[in-house]
Design a protein around this motif. Structure first.
Motif: not given
Length: 278
Positions: A5-28
């Protein structure tokens, strides 16, 4: 087959896990089995896959699609592979991906303490070490110097923190480890008693006038030894030192009182390793 999938919008929500979720959110913490961690670089991702971790999505620059990432893409099956030029990836992650790729993966199910300790002769116990770089470096030394496992107290930095994984060079997936206790009330007691029940002599690495040298022949001859390492700055809690069988120090020169915990761990692991015969 992978879905690139070519990224055309770096703000796409499906990309949150790579950059916009905290370590705590990732860890669950509430549902660890649904947690995620991020592995960076082909080598680290490869070690994670080798250990059985399940990929969720890949993120990499264009040049890696046919380069170092190709074999990983094939190993990851049908997970989405997000790609873009370096400028867009930097906008997304906030830093240049010097190692070219990230992989979001499901957190593995960790073994019980008894499983990690079964057959082990040398283990490390990390108490309250909060710096991810130190945790990653300790894991790398533990793997390189043939420790049998690592136990992590509840107040310690998560070994699957993104930076810890990166600094460990993927050894966090190669050496058995688990948490010793689910909350702070379970360490140092009953954690230390649990280790003693499993047959380990416990050695606290701490500055103390009564400490013995790591060169002590009786210590080196112990059949099963747990080396307990403490937090940066303050070191081990007094209750932990008091509860261990031995207090151990590394002899110092030039008036230096101590080493960084990661450096101290490497010295101790090497000195107190089980010597191979022949």
């Amino acid at each position: 087959m992978a879905h690139v999938i070519e990224i055309t919008d770096w703000r796409a929500p499906e990309l949150d896990l790579f950059a916009r979720l905290t370590e705590g959110q990732l860890r669950s913490r509430r549902e660890p089995e649904k947690g995620i961690f991020i592995a960076e670089s082909a080598k680290v991702i490869g070690h994670a896959l080798d250990s059985g971790c399940q990929p969720i999505a890949l993120l990499m620059g264009h040049k890696h699609l046919e380069g170092a990432g190709r074999a990983l893409i094939e190993r990851c099956g049908e997970v989405p592979v997000y790609t873009a030029d370096d400028q867009i990836l930097t906008a997304l992650t906030g830093y240049h991906l010097t190692r070219g790729m990230l992989c979001a993966m499901g957190r593995p199910v960790l073994p019980r303490v008894e499983k990690v300790c079964a057959g082990a002769r040398r283990i490390a116990v990390l108490e309250g070490i909060v710096d991810a770089t130190n945790v990653g470096a300790i894991f790398r030394s533990a793997a390189a110097l043939d420790l049998d496992g690592v136990l992590v107290t509840p107040t310690c930095c998560d070994p699957l923190h993104r930076r810890a994984v990166r600094v460990s060079m993927g050894t966090v997936f190669q050496i058995p480890w688990t948490w010793i206790g689910s909350d702070a009330s379970q360490w140092p007691r009953p954690g230390l008693e649990r280790l003693k029940e499993l047959g380990f002599r416990t050695a606290a690495l701490a500055l103390d006038s009564r400490a013995i040298s790591i060169e002590d022949p009786h210590l080196m001859a112990e059949d099963k030894l747990a080396l307990v390492l403490g937090t940066e700055g303050d070191g081990l809690a007094p209750a932990t030192v008091a509860g261990c069988d031995d207090t151990v120090c590394i002899p110092m020169g030039h008036g230096v009182d101590s080493l960084n915990v990661a450096a101290a761990s490497a010295v101790a692991f090497w000195q107190l390793r089980v010597k191979k015969k022949g």
